[in-house]
Motif scaffolding. Sequence first.
Motif, PDB file in Angstrom:
ATOM      1  N   GLY A  37      13.964-110.950  -8.394  1.00 31.36           N
ATOM      2  CA  GLY A  37      12.876-111.517  -7.615  1.00 31.36           C
ATOM      3  C   GLY A  37      13.303-112.806  -6.928  1.00 31.36           C
ATOM      4  N   ILE A  38      12.354-113.443  -6.316  1.00 35.09           N
ATOM      5  CA  ILE A  38      12.602-114.711  -5.621  1.00 35.09           C
ATOM      6  C   ILE A  38      11.341-115.546  -5.751  1.00 35.09           C
ATOM      7  CG2 ILE A  38      11.849-113.896  -3.349  1.00 35.09           C
ATOM      8  CD1 ILE A  38      14.976-116.011  -3.907  1.00 35.09           C
ATOM      9  N   GLU A  39      11.512-116.842  -5.829  1.00 33.85           N
ATOM     10  CA  GLU A  39      10.367-117.733  -5.971  1.00 33.85           C
ATOM     11  C   GLU A  39       9.848-118.170  -4.610  1.00 33.85           C
ATOM     12  OE1 GLU A  39      11.137-120.983  -8.612  1.00 33.85           O
ATOM     13  OE2 GLU A  39      11.992-119.668 -10.142  1.00 33.85           O
ATOM     14  N   ALA A  40       8.545-118.375  -4.548  1.00 32.47           N
ATOM     15  CA  ALA A  40       7.919-118.828  -3.304  1.00 32.47           C
ATOM     16  C   ALA A  40       8.536-120.141  -2.836  1.00 32.47           C
ATOM     17  CB  ALA A  40       6.413-118.979  -3.500  1.00 32.47           C
ATOM     18  N   ALA A  41       8.798-121.046  -3.769  1.00 32.02           N
ATOM     19  CA  ALA A  41       9.372-122.346  -3.397  1.00 32.02           C
ATOM     20  C   ALA A  41      10.725-122.176  -2.711  1.00 32.02           C
ATOM     21  CB  ALA A  41       9.494-123.241  -4.625  1.00 32.02           C
ATOM     22  N   LEU A  43      11.741-119.492  -0.941  1.00 29.15           N
ATOM     23  CA  LEU A  43      11.471-118.980   0.407  1.00 29.15           C
ATOM     24  C   LEU A  43      10.944-120.080   1.318  1.00 29.15           C
ATOM     25  CD1 LEU A  43       9.904-115.492  -0.360  1.00 29.15           C
ATOM     26  CD2 LEU A  43      12.090-115.949   0.770  1.00 29.15           C
ATOM     27  N   GLU A  44      10.103-120.939   0.805  1.00 26.99           N
ATOM     28  CA  GLU A  44       9.567-122.051   1.599  1.00 26.99           C
ATOM     29  C   GLU A  44      10.680-122.992   2.043  1.00 26.99           C
ATOM     30  OE1 GLU A  44       6.504-123.615  -0.939  1.00 26.99           O
ATOM     31  OE2 GLU A  44       5.216-121.866  -0.576  1.00 26.99           O
ATOM     32  N   ARG A  45      11.646-123.278   1.152  1.00 27.84           N
ATOM     33  CA  ARG A  45      12.788-124.142   1.517  1.00 27.84           C
ATOM     34  C   ARG A  45      13.615-123.480   2.617  1.00 27.84           C
ATOM     35  NH1 ARG A  45      12.668-125.259  -3.988  1.00 27.84           N
ATOM     36  NH2 ARG A  45      14.212-123.678  -4.511  1.00 27.84           N
ATOM     37  N   TRP A  46      13.896-122.198   2.447  1.00 23.81           N
ATOM     38  CA  TRP A  46      14.683-121.492   3.453  1.00 23.81           C
ATOM     39  C   TRP A  46      13.947-121.442   4.789  1.00 23.81           C
ATOM     40  CZ3 TRP A  46      16.027-116.728  -0.057  1.00 23.81           C
ATOM     41  CH2 TRP A  46      17.029-117.089  -0.967  1.00 23.81           C
ATOM     42  N   CYS A  47      12.652-121.214   4.746  1.00 31.24           N
ATOM     43  CA  CYS A  47      11.858-121.178   5.984  1.00 31.24           C
ATOM     44  C   CYS A  47      11.856-122.539   6.666  1.00 31.24           C
ATOM     45  CB  CYS A  47      10.428-120.730   5.697  1.00 31.24           C
ATOM     46  SG  CYS A  47      10.277-118.963   5.350  1.00 31.24           S
ATOM     47  N   GLU A  77       3.148-118.239   6.382  1.00 30.19           N
ATOM     48  CA  GLU A  77       2.445-117.930   5.136  1.00 30.19           C
ATOM     49  C   GLU A  77       2.411-116.420   4.871  1.00 30.19           C
ATOM     50  OE1 GLU A  77      -2.049-118.365   3.313  1.00 30.19           O
ATOM     51  OE2 GLU A  77      -1.392-119.833   4.798  1.00 30.19           O
ATOM     52  N   ARG A  78       2.084-115.648   5.886  1.00 34.85           N
ATOM     53  CA  ARG A  78       2.026-114.189   5.723  1.00 34.85           C
ATOM     54  C   ARG A  78       3.423-113.597   5.524  1.00 34.85           C
ATOM     55  NH1 ARG A  78      -1.249-111.094   9.909  1.00 34.85           N
ATOM     56  NH2 ARG A  78      -0.974-109.495   8.332  1.00 34.85           N
ATOM     57  N   ALA A  79       4.409-114.145   6.220  1.00 34.80           N
ATOM     58  CA  ALA A  79       5.784-113.646   6.070  1.00 34.80           C
ATOM     59  C   ALA A  79       6.293-113.904   4.652  1.00 34.80           C
ATOM     60  CB  ALA A  79       6.697-114.301   7.096  1.00 34.80           C
ATOM     61  N   ILE A  80       6.025-115.091   4.128  1.00 34.84           N
ATOM     62  CA  ILE A  80       6.449-115.401   2.762  1.00 34.84           C
ATOM     63  C   ILE A  80       5.758-114.472   1.773  1.00 34.84           C
ATOM     64  CG2 ILE A  80       6.294-117.143   0.921  1.00 34.84           C
ATOM     65  CD1 ILE A  80       7.006-119.243   3.054  1.00 34.84           C
ATOM     66  N   ALA A  81       4.473-114.227   1.957  1.00 30.50           N
ATOM     67  CA  ALA A  81       3.751-113.322   1.063  1.00 30.50           C
ATOM     68  C   ALA A  81       4.376-111.924   1.090  1.00 30.50           C
ATOM     69  CB  ALA A  81       2.276-113.261   1.448  1.00 30.50           C
TER      70      ALA A  81
END
Length: 121
Positions: A37-41, A43-47, A77-81
Motif C-alpha cells: 500500500g501507500i500512505e496518503a501523506a 502521495l501528498e508529498r509527491w503531489c 484530492e480526487r486523484a489521491i483518493a
Amino acid sequence: MAYRLYGIKNCDSVKKARRWLDAQAIPYQFHDYSIEGIEAAQLERWCAEQGWNILLNKMSTSFRALDLAQREHLDQERAIALMLHQPKLIKRPILDLGHKTLVGFKLEDYAAAFKALTPSL
C-alpha cells in the motif's frame, strides 16, 4: 544512504530501474505498493513536488477501466483518493532520493541524478 524505489514488482519499468540500480551497485529498498500500500501523506508529498497529474497514470489499463464519473473532474484530492484505493494507478517507478523524487524510468534522468550525488558514477 539507501534510497527507496516505489512500484510494482512485475512492472517492466520497475524492472528496468531495479536492473540499472543493481548494475550501478546503488543500494535501495523496494516498496511494492500493490502489496504494502501507500500512505496518503506520501502521495501528498509527491503531489506537492511533482503534481498529481504526473503521478496519476492516465495511460494505464487501470485508469481506462474506471468509469467515466471517476475519470472526470479530477483534482488533487480526487486523484489521491483514487491512487490510495488503487495503487496501480500511480505512475511507476518512483525513486525517492531523499531530497527529490524521480517519476518513471528514464536512463538519462537516473544517470544525471546519481552523477550529481556521486560524481564517480
